[in-house]
Structures are given as structure tokens and as C-alpha cells.
Design a protein around this motif. Structure first.
Motif, PDB file in Angstrom:
ATOM      1  N   ALA A   1      -4.975 -10.478   5.039  1.00 57.04           N
ATOM      2  CA  ALA A   1      -5.848 -10.250   3.879  1.00 57.04           C
ATOM      3  C   ALA A   1      -6.736  -9.029   4.097  1.00 57.04           C
ATOM      4  O   ALA A   1      -6.894  -8.186   3.200  1.00 57.04           O
ATOM      5  CB  ALA A   1      -6.698 -11.485   3.616  1.00 57.04           C
ATOM      6  N   GLU A   2      -7.319  -8.908   5.270  1.00 63.01           N
ATOM      7  CA  GLU A   2      -8.176  -7.756   5.553  1.00 63.01           C
ATOM      8  C   GLU A   2      -7.375  -6.463   5.569  1.00 63.01           C
ATOM      9  O   GLU A   2      -7.853  -5.420   5.106  1.00 63.01           O
ATOM     10  CB  GLU A   2      -8.903  -7.960   6.876  1.00 63.01           C
ATOM     11  CG  GLU A   2      -9.963  -9.037   6.815  1.00 63.01           C
ATOM     12  CD  GLU A   2     -10.742  -9.159   8.117  1.00 63.01           C
ATOM     13  OE1 GLU A   2     -10.620  -8.240   8.973  1.00 63.01           O
ATOM     14  OE2 GLU A   2     -11.463 -10.153   8.292  1.00 63.01           O
ATOM     15  N   TYR A   3      -6.172  -6.496   6.103  1.00 64.86           N
ATOM     16  CA  TYR A   3      -5.310  -5.320   6.125  1.00 64.86           C
ATOM     17  C   TYR A   3      -5.014  -4.837   4.706  1.00 64.86           C
ATOM     18  O   TYR A   3      -5.039  -3.632   4.427  1.00 64.86           O
ATOM     19  CB  TYR A   3      -4.007  -5.645   6.856  1.00 64.86           C
ATOM     20  CG  TYR A   3      -2.933  -4.600   6.680  1.00 64.86           C
ATOM     21  CD1 TYR A   3      -2.982  -3.405   7.387  1.00 64.86           C
ATOM     22  CD2 TYR A   3      -1.877  -4.802   5.800  1.00 64.86           C
ATOM     23  CE1 TYR A   3      -2.007  -2.431   7.216  1.00 64.86           C
ATOM     24  CE2 TYR A   3      -0.892  -3.840   5.624  1.00 64.86           C
ATOM     25  CZ  TYR A   3      -0.961  -2.656   6.334  1.00 64.86           C
ATOM     26  OH  TYR A   3       0.001  -1.700   6.151  1.00 64.86           O
ATOM     27  N   LEU A   4      -4.756  -5.778   3.799  1.00 66.98           N
ATOM     28  CA  LEU A   4      -4.479  -5.402   2.415  1.00 66.98           C
ATOM     29  C   LEU A   4      -5.734  -4.932   1.684  1.00 66.98           C
ATOM     30  O   LEU A   4      -5.676  -4.065   0.812  1.00 66.98           O
ATOM     31  CB  LEU A   4      -3.858  -6.580   1.665  1.00 66.98           C
ATOM     32  CG  LEU A   4      -2.456  -7.000   2.105  1.00 66.98           C
ATOM     33  CD1 LEU A   4      -2.023  -8.243   1.343  1.00 66.98           C
ATOM     34  CD2 LEU A   4      -1.445  -5.880   1.890  1.00 66.98           C
ATOM     35  N   ALA A   5      -6.874  -5.497   2.034  1.00 63.52           N
ATOM     36  CA  ALA A   5      -8.112  -5.178   1.326  1.00 63.52           C
ATOM     37  C   ALA A   5      -8.669  -3.812   1.712  1.00 63.52           C
ATOM     38  O   ALA A   5      -9.183  -3.075   0.854  1.00 63.52           O
ATOM     39  CB  ALA A   5      -9.154  -6.261   1.578  1.00 63.52           C
ATOM     40  N   PHE A   6      -8.563  -3.466   2.988  1.00 62.50           N
ATOM     41  CA  PHE A   6      -9.190  -2.226   3.458  1.00 62.50           C
ATOM     42  C   PHE A   6      -8.152  -1.283   4.046  1.00 62.50           C
ATOM     43  O   PHE A   6      -7.277  -1.732   4.783  1.00 62.50           O
ATOM     44  CB  PHE A   6     -10.261  -2.543   4.505  1.00 62.50           C
ATOM     45  CG  PHE A   6     -11.415  -3.315   3.937  1.00 62.50           C
ATOM     46  CD1 PHE A   6     -12.428  -2.668   3.256  1.00 62.50           C
ATOM     47  CD2 PHE A   6     -11.466  -4.691   4.074  1.00 62.50           C
ATOM     48  CE1 PHE A   6     -13.483  -3.388   2.710  1.00 62.50           C
ATOM     49  CE2 PHE A   6     -12.517  -5.417   3.533  1.00 62.50           C
ATOM     50  CZ  PHE A   6     -13.532  -4.763   2.850  1.00 62.50           C
ATOM     51  N   PRO A   7      -8.222  -0.004   3.688  1.00 63.48           N
ATOM     52  CA  PRO A   7      -9.358   0.677   3.040  1.00 63.48           C
ATOM     53  C   PRO A   7      -9.313   0.754   1.511  1.00 63.48           C
ATOM     54  O   PRO A   7     -10.100   1.502   0.918  1.00 63.48           O
ATOM     55  CB  PRO A   7      -9.276   2.081   3.638  1.00 63.48           C
ATOM     56  CG  PRO A   7      -7.817   2.305   3.822  1.00 63.48           C
ATOM     57  CD  PRO A   7      -7.255   0.955   4.230  1.00 63.48           C
ATOM     58  N   ARG A   8      -8.404   0.000   0.844  1.00 62.69           N
ATOM     59  CA  ARG A   8      -8.347   0.136  -0.607  1.00 62.69           C
ATOM     60  C   ARG A   8      -9.650  -0.297  -1.283  1.00 62.69           C
ATOM     61  O   ARG A   8     -10.037   0.282  -2.317  1.00 62.69           O
ATOM     62  CB  ARG A   8      -7.137  -0.627  -1.157  1.00 62.69           C
ATOM     63  CG  ARG A   8      -5.815   0.072  -0.835  1.00 62.69           C
ATOM     64  CD  ARG A   8      -4.622  -0.594  -1.470  1.00 62.69           C
ATOM     65  NE  ARG A   8      -4.288  -1.872  -0.862  1.00 62.69           N
ATOM     66  CZ  ARG A   8      -3.242  -2.619  -1.221  1.00 62.69           C
ATOM     67  NH1 ARG A   8      -2.436  -2.214  -2.194  1.00 62.69           N
ATOM     68  NH2 ARG A   8      -2.997  -3.765  -0.621  1.00 62.69           N
ATOM     69  N   LEU A   9     -10.344  -1.299  -0.715  1.00 63.21           N
ATOM     70  CA  LEU A   9     -11.640  -1.662  -1.294  1.00 63.21           C
ATOM     71  C   LEU A   9     -12.678  -0.569  -1.080  1.00 63.21           C
ATOM     72  O   LEU A   9     -13.661  -0.490  -1.829  1.00 63.21           O
ATOM     73  CB  LEU A   9     -12.135  -2.988  -0.722  1.00 63.21           C
ATOM     74  CG  LEU A   9     -11.506  -4.248  -1.296  1.00 63.21           C
ATOM     75  CD1 LEU A   9     -12.143  -5.492  -0.684  1.00 63.21           C
ATOM     76  CD2 LEU A   9     -11.608  -4.300  -2.818  1.00 63.21           C
TER      77      LEU A   9
ATOM     78  N   GLN B   1       3.941  -8.401  -3.189  1.00 63.98           N
ATOM     79  CA  GLN B   1       4.362  -8.629  -4.564  1.00 63.98           C
ATOM     80  C   GLN B   1       5.289  -7.491  -4.995  1.00 63.98           C
ATOM     81  O   GLN B   1       4.933  -6.317  -4.869  1.00 63.98           O
ATOM     82  CB  GLN B   1       3.136  -8.655  -5.466  1.00 63.98           C
ATOM     83  CG  GLN B   1       3.381  -9.155  -6.863  1.00 63.98           C
ATOM     84  CD  GLN B   1       3.566 -10.651  -6.919  1.00 63.98           C
ATOM     85  OE1 GLN B   1       4.670 -11.113  -7.154  1.00 63.98           O
ATOM     86  NE2 GLN B   1       2.506 -11.398  -6.690  1.00 63.98           N
ATOM     87  N   PRO B   2       6.471  -7.787  -5.501  1.00 68.60           N
ATOM     88  CA  PRO B   2       7.377  -6.713  -5.916  1.00 68.60           C
ATOM     89  C   PRO B   2       6.952  -6.105  -7.246  1.00 68.60           C
ATOM     90  O   PRO B   2       6.181  -6.685  -7.999  1.00 68.60           O
ATOM     91  CB  PRO B   2       8.722  -7.432  -6.045  1.00 68.60           C
ATOM     92  CG  PRO B   2       8.366  -8.851  -6.368  1.00 68.60           C
ATOM     93  CD  PRO B   2       7.076  -9.123  -5.644  1.00 68.60           C
ATOM     94  N   GLY B   3       7.450  -4.894  -7.507  1.00 70.76           N
ATOM     95  CA  GLY B   3       7.260  -4.293  -8.814  1.00 70.76           C
ATOM     96  C   GLY B   3       6.391  -3.066  -8.862  1.00 70.76           C
ATOM     97  O   GLY B   3       6.396  -2.340  -9.863  1.00 70.76           O
ATOM     98  N   ALA B   4       5.604  -2.805  -7.819  1.00 73.48           N
ATOM     99  CA  ALA B   4       4.719  -1.643  -7.846  1.00 73.48           C
ATOM    100  C   ALA B   4       4.241  -1.337  -6.438  1.00 73.48           C
ATOM    101  O   ALA B   4       4.340  -2.171  -5.532  1.00 73.48           O
ATOM    102  CB  ALA B   4       3.525  -1.873  -8.763  1.00 73.48           C
ATOM    103  N   VAL B   5       3.730  -0.143  -6.257  1.00 70.38           N
ATOM    104  CA  VAL B   5       2.995   0.261  -5.064  1.00 70.38           C
ATOM    105  C   VAL B   5       1.607   0.680  -5.525  1.00 70.38           C
ATOM    106  O   VAL B   5       1.473   1.477  -6.459  1.00 70.38           O
ATOM    107  CB  VAL B   5       3.688   1.419  -4.326  1.00 70.38           C
ATOM    108  CG1 VAL B   5       2.776   1.990  -3.244  1.00 70.38           C
ATOM    109  CG2 VAL B   5       5.004   0.954  -3.710  1.00 70.38           C
TER     110      VAL B   5
ATOM    111  N   GLN C   1       0.806  -1.217   0.000  1.00 73.02           N
ATOM    112  CA  GLN C   1       0.000   0.000   0.000  1.00 73.02           C
ATOM    113  C   GLN C   1       0.837   1.265   0.000  1.00 73.02           C
ATOM    114  O   GLN C   1       0.325   2.349  -0.284  1.00 73.02           O
ATOM    115  CB  GLN C   1      -0.913   0.019   1.226  1.00 73.02           C
ATOM    116  CG  GLN C   1      -1.824  -1.180   1.330  1.00 73.02           C
ATOM    117  CD  GLN C   1      -2.793  -1.068   2.470  1.00 73.02           C
ATOM    118  OE1 GLN C   1      -3.601  -0.146   2.503  1.00 73.02           O
ATOM    119  NE2 GLN C   1      -2.733  -1.981   3.418  1.00 73.02           N
ATOM    120  N   SER C   2       2.108   1.136   0.344  1.00 69.45           N
ATOM    121  CA  SER C   2       3.003   2.288   0.348  1.00 69.45           C
ATOM    122  C   SER C   2       4.432   1.781   0.214  1.00 69.45           C
ATOM    123  O   SER C   2       4.687   0.570   0.291  1.00 69.45           O
ATOM    124  CB  SER C   2       2.847   3.097   1.640  1.00 69.45           C
ATOM    125  OG  SER C   2       3.489   2.437   2.719  1.00 69.45           O
TER     126      SER C   2
END
Length: 506
Positions: A450-458, A404-408, A394-395
Motif C-alpha cells: 500500500a505504501e509503495y503504491l501511495a508514494f510518491p504519487r501522493l 488493476q488492469p486498464g490504465a497506467v 505506476q508504470s
């Protein structure tokens, strides 16, 4: 005397299409009853189910109840999922053209209540009141979803039910379940028990048919469609570990893959392999009533087909240009099977031109591929990896867990994604069903992670998919309050070392 100018606009996510704040509040208490019109009983039951644990309110049905839930097919301007909500000091009126629209309105009513209403446990000393408002709300896109990879890292059914509840709160309406891959096979197939006995062993386990059917019902009660994905003809190492005869070297015995990336073992193109795929998909369609069935199709190395005498014979028999053409030939055969069963075949597209024209496609490599596909006549669900892949960090902060490498992919990147940009033609834009985020799980060992990665981006994805507004300051302001809702639901703001290391099983 209060004026409209002094009223605070409720911090709703996603933001409604139209909202007017009005003076006053309506209070739910132990005497509050529901007036339920025909077709509205599902929404009424959902409202009771969601509010009961924290508030203790029973909300029984009465012919003169002040909270009115009504389905009116004449409200055609609201479409399939839109709703109108009027809250006055003496009552609440929730109307929609369909029962699904009422389900979306229930989630808005839930957000209007104090955040404590989201608690799973009884909460005392809270006045369960909502501000008076007039809302008319219609989604921009019909497909607002998220893909969850349960193949590489298994997630329990309890987690999936909770995840569905979180999606529904944000009016996301598709849960795309990635059920099979090189690293695991989670879908039971009665005629092929080794798929889950062998292919389901690594990284967790497998679901039962009853568990998946119950999940589908749970999701439908919240207005969410569960779309299954069975990968083919690549990403099938788990299936080949269970049934080697499906591959291009039937004498070879392989384990389920224990690495990430793209495995070069793929299905054969002989009749047994094709029959296997059809039999699996028949069982999938029995469990999942979704109009769409995803059959993968991406990242399929053709090296084995070049080396296989059987594959080369198939090329000759079908008059194909060479082994590379077997991918399109395979997808055509399997896609037609789904069409004949009354379903829409769905697949990942690498270029926008690599799937049969009747497929609904998900462009993931580049947004431009979505426009290419739309010009060919495909229905399109936009899923470009640089703005919708939630396994990216996320940052760039060193405090972020490995990803996953390669982007933020930060929050603002997700919010500014437009599934149908303004420079597309009206005809191209009309073929865009919507968008979804992807949560691949190579780097996601736990449910909390999984929840940490999903929210708040969802939350940002819900915003851009529902109203299409990308007002970053306004979204940030509303998200500050919405974050307290996520806190009440137990969605983590940060990860503990245990959650990163994978010592929990959910």
C-alpha cells in the motif's frame, strides 16, 4: 559574504506558496525552548512528538523561548490552514490564524530539518539546524485527501496511524476510510454484531469502536479529518451475509463475497432495510465527528429490484417511474437522515446528475462529470479514476506488481491533474472543494505494498492540491531530496516478493 543568489532553496513537498531563502541557520539543541501563545499548545505538542524520537529534544515551554508558536485570528489572509514561518539565526516564528494552520507549519519545519529528524530512533552526531527562510503558505483547496479501502483488504490500526502520519507530512488533510463492501464489513455496530462477526471475517478482521475513536483523535491532532464510508444500496454483500432479511430475497443465505468486481445483490427498499441504514449511520456519526459522511451509491445493479414484488410495491406506492428510480429514491431517504443530523451526505457520482442536489459528490468515471455536478450546484471532490486511482500500476514496466488492469497512472499523470481546470467558469470552480486519490485494495495484500503504491504519487497529489503548480522539472528536483525523507521513514521504493505475495498482516 553570502548573497541571496547563492542560497539554496529548501526542497519542500508540497512547495510553499511563497518562499524566500535567507542567510544563516537556526539550530535546535538541548537548550531550545518554546514560547507558546494561547491556542498553540496542540502544535507545540505535535512538534515535540514528531522530533523527540530522533533528536531527544524536550523543547520545554518558557516565556522567553526563541521558538514562538502563535495563533492570531487577525491573520485572515492565511485562511483556515495557512501559516507564516520566519526562521532567523536567533529564533523561529510560526504564526497562523487557526490552530490547524500551525499544524501545517509544524510539518514544514519538520521538512526543513535534516532527514534524520524523521527517524523513529535516536540519531547521534547530527546538528539539528534549519535554514533561515521566510514562508507564507496557503492551500489552494480545502479538501486534499486519499481514500483507503480497508474493506477488501483489512489494515491494522497501527498501519492506519502510520498512514495518517505520512499524509500529515504532505499536508494532506482527509483520510477517507472505505469501511464496508461486498468483501468485508469493518465497522462495529452494537445492535448488529453479526456485521463484524460474519462480514468482518474474510480478508482480515474488524475494528473496535475504541480503535476507530482513537484513530480519529490521532488524525485530528495532525490536522486530518477521517471521513467514514458505509456503502449502500449496492456493494453490501457482506451485510447481507450477516442479515439476509435486509435483501430482496430474505430466504436466501449467501456467504461474504470472495470475488472482485460488482456483485448484483443489493439492499432491499423495505422499511427494515432503511431502518438498518439509519441505525448504522447513527453509530457511525457517534464515532466519526467528520462533517461529511460517505454513503457510496455507485455501481448498484437494479436487477433484484426489477424481480422483487416488495420493490415493485415500493415503486407503485411512491409513484416512481420504475425500479431503476429506486436508487435515487433510496439516496434521498438516507441523505435526508444525514442532513437532519447536521452532516453533509457524500457519494460517488456516475454521471454528475444521479444524486440529490444537496449531496457533495465525488466524480470518479470522468472529469467532465465533475463539471456537470458543479453546474447543478453540487460541492465537488474530484476523483477521476485515470489520474487518481492508485491501484493502477505506476508504470508499464514488467517489474511492477500486479494491479488493476486498464490504465497506467504514473507520477506525472497525478501531478498534472487540475481539480478545477482553467476553462471552467469561476462559479463552477468555486464549487470544487478539492481532490483525493483512491487506493482500492483488491491487488494490495500488504501494508508495504500500500505504501509503495501511495508514494510518491501522493506527493504529486499534495503538490497539485496545495499550491496548484504543476512544474514537472521543479517537482522532480525537489522529489529527489524528498525521496530521502521517505527512505528514512521506511516507505519502500521497491517491493520484496513477500510484500507482493501477502505474507505480512499489516
Amino acid at each position: 559574504m553570502r548573497t541571496l543568489r547563492a542560497l539554496r532553496t529548501p526542497a519542500l513537498v508540497p512547495e510553499p506558496t511563497q518562499l524566500t531563502a535567507l542567510p544563516g541557520r537556526f539550530t535546535f539543541d538541548e537548550t531550545t525552548t518554546l514560547r507558546i501563545a494561547p491556542g498553540a499548545h496542540g502544535a507545540a505538542e505535535l512538534l515535540r512528538t514528531l522530533l523527540g524520537p530522533a533528536t531527544g529534544l524536550r523543547l520545554p515551554e518558557r516565556p522567553d523561548g526563541p521558538v514562538v508558536l502563535a495563533v492570531d485570528p487577525a491573520l485572515t489572509g492565511l485562511g483556515e490552514e495557512g501559516y507564516g514561518l520566519t526562521v532567523g539565526e536567533r529564533g523561529v516564528l510560526l504564526r497562523a490564524a487557526t490552530p490547524r494552520g500551525l499544524l501545517a507549519g509544524v510539518q514544514t519545519l519538520r521538512q526543513l530539518l535534516p532527514v534524520e529528524a524523521l527517524s523513529e530512533h535516536p540519531v547521534a552526531g547530527v546538528e539539528w539546524s534549519v535554514p533561515c527562510v521566510q514562508i507564507t503558505d496557503v492551500p489552494r483547496f480545502s479538501w486534499r485527501g486519499t481514500m483507503l479501502d480497508v474493506s477488501r483488504t483489512f489494515r491494522s490500526v497501527d498501519f492506519l496511524r502510520r498512514y495518517v502520519d505520512l499524509l500529515a507530512l504532505h499536508k494532506l488533510n482527509v483520510l477517507h476510510l472505505h469501511l464496508t463492501d461486498d468483501q468485508g464489513w469493518r465497522m462495529p455496530v452494537a445492535a448488529r454484531p453479526r456485521l463484524t462477526e460474519i462480514g468482518g471475517h474474510p480478508h482480515g478482521g474488524a475494528y473496535t469502536r475504541a480503535e476507530l475513536a482513537a484513530l480519529v483523535r490521532h488524525a485530528a491532532e495532525r490536522g486530518i479529518t477521517v471521513v467514514p464510508e458505509i456503502e449502500m444500496p449496492g456493494h453490501v454483500r457482506a451485510a447481507l451475509a450477516a442479515y439476509p432479511s435486509l435483501g430482496n430475497r430474505p430466504d436466501r443465505r449467501l456467504p461474504v463475497w470472495d470475488r472482485w468486481g460488482v456483485c448484483d445483490t443489493v439492499l432491499g427498499v423495505h422499511d427494515e432495510a432503511l431502518d438498518f441504514c439509519r441505525d448504522v449511520l447513527d453509530e457511525v456519526m457517534d464515532v466519526f465527528p467528520s462533517p461529511y459522511v460517505h454513503i457510496g451509491g455507485e455501481e448498484c445493479p437494479t436487477t433484484e429490484w426489477h424481480a422483487s414484488p416488495a420493490a415493485r410495491r415500493r415503486v407503485a406506492d411512491e409513484g416512481l417511474d420504475g425500479p431503476d428510480a429506486l436508487h435515487g429514491w433510496f439516496m434521498e431517504r438516507i441523505g435526508r437522515h444525514l442532513l437532519d443530523a447536521g452532516r453533509h451526505p457524500l457519494g460517488w457520482t456516475e454521471t454528475g446528475t444521479d444524486l440529490p442536489p444537496y449531496f457533495t459528490v465525488m466524480p470518479w468515471r470522468d472529469s467532465a462529470h465533475g463539471r456537470t455536478a458543479a453546474r447543478r450546484g453540487h460541492e465537488v471532490v474530484m476523483a477521476p479514476h485515470r489520474s487518481t486511482y492508485l491501484d493502477y500500476p505506476q508504470s508499464a514496466s514488467p517489474d511492477e506488481p500486479p494491479g488493476q488492469p486498464g490504465a497506467v497512472v504514473d507520477l506525472r499523470t497525478v501531478l498534472r491533474t487540475d481539480p478545477a481546470p482553467a476553462h471552467w467558469s469561476p462559479e463552477e470552480s468555486a464549487r470544487v472543494l478539492g481532490t483525493q486519490a483512491q487506493l482500492w485494495t483488491e491487488y494490495v495484500p500488504t501494508g508495504a505494498h500500500a505504501e509503495y503504491l501511495a508514494f510518491p504519487r501522493l506527493c504529486a497529489l499534495a503538490e497539485t492540491a496545495w499550491t496548484g503548480r504543476r512544474d514537472w522539472p521543479g517537482f522532480q528536483a525537489r522529489l529527489r531530496h524528498h525521496r530521502t525523507r521517505l527512505d528514512t521513514l521506511g516507505v519502500p521504493r521497491r517491493l520484496s516478493p513477500t510484500s507482493v505475495q501477502g505474507e505480512e498482516s499489516s
